[in-house]
Write a protein that holds these residues in place. Structure first.
Motif, PDB file in Angstrom:
ATOM      1  N   LEU A 172      57.844  52.814  39.082  1.00  0.00           N
ATOM      2  CA  LEU A 172      56.782  51.842  39.328  1.00  0.00           C
ATOM      3  C   LEU A 172      55.625  52.126  38.379  1.00  0.00           C
ATOM      4  O   LEU A 172      54.996  53.188  38.451  1.00  0.00           O
ATOM      5  CB  LEU A 172      56.313  51.938  40.775  1.00  0.00           C
ATOM      6  N   CYS A 173      55.338  51.185  37.484  1.00  0.00           N
ATOM      7  CA  CYS A 173      54.345  51.395  36.434  1.00  0.00           C
ATOM      8  C   CYS A 173      53.120  50.509  36.654  1.00  0.00           C
ATOM      9  O   CYS A 173      53.230  49.281  36.630  1.00  0.00           O
ATOM     10  CB  CYS A 173      54.951  51.070  35.069  1.00  0.00           C
ATOM     11  N   GLY A 174      51.968  51.119  36.846  1.00  0.00           N
ATOM     12  CA  GLY A 174      50.736  50.355  36.976  1.00  0.00           C
ATOM     13  C   GLY A 174      50.828  49.262  38.015  1.00  0.00           C
ATOM     14  O   GLY A 174      50.553  48.094  37.732  1.00  0.00           O
ATOM     15  N   ALA A 175      51.177  49.622  39.221  1.00  0.00           N
ATOM     16  CA  ALA A 175      51.457  48.640  40.273  1.00  0.00           C
ATOM     17  C   ALA A 175      50.264  47.740  40.566  1.00  0.00           C
ATOM     18  O   ALA A 175      49.195  48.212  40.966  1.00  0.00           O
ATOM     19  CB  ALA A 175      51.884  49.356  41.548  1.00  0.00           C
ATOM     20  N   ALA A 176      50.448  46.425  40.380  1.00  0.00           N
ATOM     21  CA  ALA A 176      49.418  45.435  40.711  1.00  0.00           C
ATOM     22  C   ALA A 176      49.643  44.922  42.123  1.00  0.00           C
ATOM     23  O   ALA A 176      49.942  43.759  42.368  1.00  0.00           O
ATOM     24  CB  ALA A 176      49.438  44.291  39.703  1.00  0.00           C
ATOM     25  N   CYS A 177      49.552  45.837  43.055  1.00  0.00           N
ATOM     26  CA  CYS A 177      49.579  45.514  44.479  1.00  0.00           C
ATOM     27  C   CYS A 177      48.726  46.566  45.151  1.00  0.00           C
ATOM     28  O   CYS A 177      48.395  47.585  44.556  1.00  0.00           O
ATOM     29  CB  CYS A 177      51.005  45.500  45.032  1.00  0.00           C
ATOM     30  N   THR A 178      48.321  46.314  46.366  1.00  0.00           N
ATOM     31  CA  THR A 178      47.439  47.262  47.034  1.00  0.00           C
ATOM     32  C   THR A 178      48.228  48.474  47.517  1.00  0.00           C
ATOM     33  O   THR A 178      49.446  48.414  47.712  1.00  0.00           O
ATOM     34  CB  THR A 178      46.739  46.606  48.232  1.00  0.00           C
ATOM     35  N   ALA A 179      47.523  49.559  47.699  1.00  0.00           N
ATOM     36  CA  ALA A 179      48.172  50.768  48.196  1.00  0.00           C
ATOM     37  C   ALA A 179      48.796  50.516  49.561  1.00  0.00           C
ATOM     38  O   ALA A 179      49.876  51.034  49.869  1.00  0.00           O
ATOM     39  CB  ALA A 179      47.159  51.906  48.263  1.00  0.00           C
ATOM     40  N   SER A 180      48.149  49.708  50.392  1.00  0.00           N
ATOM     41  CA  SER A 180      48.692  49.426  51.723  1.00  0.00           C
ATOM     42  C   SER A 180      49.975  48.611  51.632  1.00  0.00           C
ATOM     43  O   SER A 180      50.875  48.769  52.457  1.00  0.00           O
ATOM     44  CB  SER A 180      47.648  48.691  52.565  1.00  0.00           C
ATOM     45  N   GLN A 181      50.080  47.737  50.636  1.00  0.00           N
ATOM     46  CA  GLN A 181      51.296  46.948  50.460  1.00  0.00           C
ATOM     47  C   GLN A 181      52.466  47.820  49.999  1.00  0.00           C
ATOM     48  O   GLN A 181      53.620  47.529  50.302  1.00  0.00           O
ATOM     49  CB  GLN A 181      51.063  45.832  49.436  1.00  0.00           C
ATOM     50  N   LEU A 182      52.162  48.863  49.267  1.00  0.00           N
ATOM     51  CA  LEU A 182      53.209  49.687  48.670  1.00  0.00           C
ATOM     52  C   LEU A 182      53.534  50.935  49.476  1.00  0.00           C
ATOM     53  O   LEU A 182      54.704  51.307  49.612  1.00  0.00           O
ATOM     54  CB  LEU A 182      52.787  50.088  47.253  1.00  0.00           C
ATOM     55  N   ALA A 183      52.518  51.576  50.022  1.00  0.00           N
ATOM     56  CA  ALA A 183      52.711  52.889  50.638  1.00  0.00           C
ATOM     57  C   ALA A 183      53.754  52.868  51.749  1.00  0.00           C
ATOM     58  O   ALA A 183      54.617  53.735  51.823  1.00  0.00           O
ATOM     59  CB  ALA A 183      51.380  53.407  51.173  1.00  0.00           C
ATOM     60  N   GLY A 184      53.718  51.875  52.603  1.00  0.00           N
ATOM     61  CA  GLY A 184      54.644  51.847  53.724  1.00  0.00           C
ATOM     62  C   GLY A 184      56.054  51.444  53.361  1.00  0.00           C
ATOM     63  O   GLY A 184      56.963  51.564  54.185  1.00  0.00           O
ATOM     64  N   TYR A 197      53.876  55.698  38.486  1.00  0.00           N
ATOM     65  CA  TYR A 197      53.039  56.014  37.336  1.00  0.00           C
ATOM     66  C   TYR A 197      51.709  55.277  37.508  1.00  0.00           C
ATOM     67  O   TYR A 197      51.688  54.045  37.648  1.00  0.00           O
ATOM     68  CB  TYR A 197      53.713  55.574  36.032  1.00  0.00           C
ATOM     69  N   TYR A 198      50.620  56.004  37.482  1.00  0.00           N
ATOM     70  CA  TYR A 198      49.314  55.401  37.709  1.00  0.00           C
ATOM     71  C   TYR A 198      48.349  55.777  36.585  1.00  0.00           C
ATOM     72  O   TYR A 198      48.571  56.751  35.851  1.00  0.00           O
ATOM     73  CB  TYR A 198      48.749  55.841  39.063  1.00  0.00           C
ATOM     74  N   ASN A 199      47.305  55.008  36.445  1.00  0.00           N
ATOM     75  CA  ASN A 199      46.300  55.274  35.419  1.00  0.00           C
ATOM     76  C   ASN A 199      44.913  55.008  36.003  1.00  0.00           C
ATOM     77  O   ASN A 199      44.520  53.854  36.176  1.00  0.00           O
ATOM     78  CB  ASN A 199      46.535  54.382  34.192  1.00  0.00           C
ATOM     79  N   PRO A 200      44.151  56.052  36.322  1.00  0.00           N
ATOM     80  CA  PRO A 200      42.830  55.848  36.915  1.00  0.00           C
ATOM     81  C   PRO A 200      41.845  55.153  35.977  1.00  0.00           C
ATOM     82  O   PRO A 200      40.793  54.697  36.406  1.00  0.00           O
ATOM     83  CB  PRO A 200      42.368  57.271  37.261  1.00  0.00           C
TER      84      PRO A 200
END
Length: 265
Positions: A172-184, A197-200
């Protein structure tokens, strides 16, 4: 929706690349940067030497932008100011406000189009799930590499698959969804490894996405419970589109971490 063949090697599991918001994904050349990275990974790691596909899906693309105007600002307010200025009815300082209004108008167009694309991907998810299920039957195993809004597309589609037909890996690269949508739902994305993969420093996700979603994007921070790699040390710029060109360095880093984790102590 369809799978676009990028290469037809027969060794190893297949890889499916899912591009993000407004990315062109109709023909193989639209995936050039992803496939160049794929070839570099395959040259170093035999387990990536299988066939590669790109998913052609409704990303919201309109000729390389988010609408038929090319994504450029429509100078409506600026034009009105200029006409009125010619008639000596507005002060020069009004030009700044007019330009700002045009920029806000463009941002609003982009935000509305993003929301529309989000709604579209939910209805398109069953078609992607069917394609992945067919690929699983054909190859016996595959991995998914998704970028930006393509992560959300992958999440919606994979959740509709039987567990034994889900990918063996999910990147998963630079996910354009919210953490709540993805985490669960991250654990549902594959039967094996999942790498986030994330980029602050991602300017697109930190600014534009937050304005649209009113919540932070998952792609700017680690994801709890999922192997997370800070991509900012590998990318050449703080822009989301850099993932395609530098994905090989990220995937190889993920492999090194996995082998170090699995090595006997």
């Amino acid at each position: 929706m369809r799978l676009v063949r990028l290469c037809s090697r027969q060794r190893g599991p297949a890889t499916v690349y899912v591009q993000g918001f407004c990315a062109q994904s109709r023909v193989a050349s639209d995936f050039r940067d992803w496939f160049d990275s794929h070839r570099r990974i395959a040259a170093a790691e035999p387990e990536w030497a299988g066939p590669a596909w790109g998913l052609s899906w409704p990303t919201g693309d309109a000729g390389g932008s988010f609408d038929n105007l090319g994504g450029w600002p429509v100078p409506a307010a600026s034009a009105a100011w200029f006409i009125m200025r010619r008639a000596s009815r507005l002060p020069v300082g009004g030009a700044v406000a007019a330009v700002a209004a045009d920029v806000l108008l463009t941002a609003a167009r982009a935000a509305l189009h993003f929301r529309e694309t989000e709604r579209t991907l939910k209805t398109a998810a069953p078609a992607m799930a069917e394609l992945l299920h067919g690929l699983h039957k054909e190859t016996g195993g595959y991995r998914v590499v998704a970028h930006s809004l393509g992560v959300r597309m992958a999440v919606e589609a994979i959740s509709e698959l039987p567990i034994d037909a889900r990918p063996t890996e999910a990147h998963l690269c630079g996910a354009a969804c919210t953490a709540s949508q993805l985490a669960g739902r991250a654990e549902e994305l594959s039967r094996g490894e999942r790498v986030h993969y994330y980029n602050p420093r991602d300017l697109t996700l930190r600014s534009a996405y937050r304005l649209v979603a009113r919540e932070s994007a998952a792609g700017v921070a680690p994801l709890i419970g999922t192997e997370s790699i800070n991509a900012s040390t590998h990318l050449a710029a703080s822009y989301s589109h850099q993932y395609a060109a530098f994905f090989d360095t990220l995937a190889l880093e993920a492999l090194r971490r996995r082998r170090a984790r699995d090595a006997p102590s």
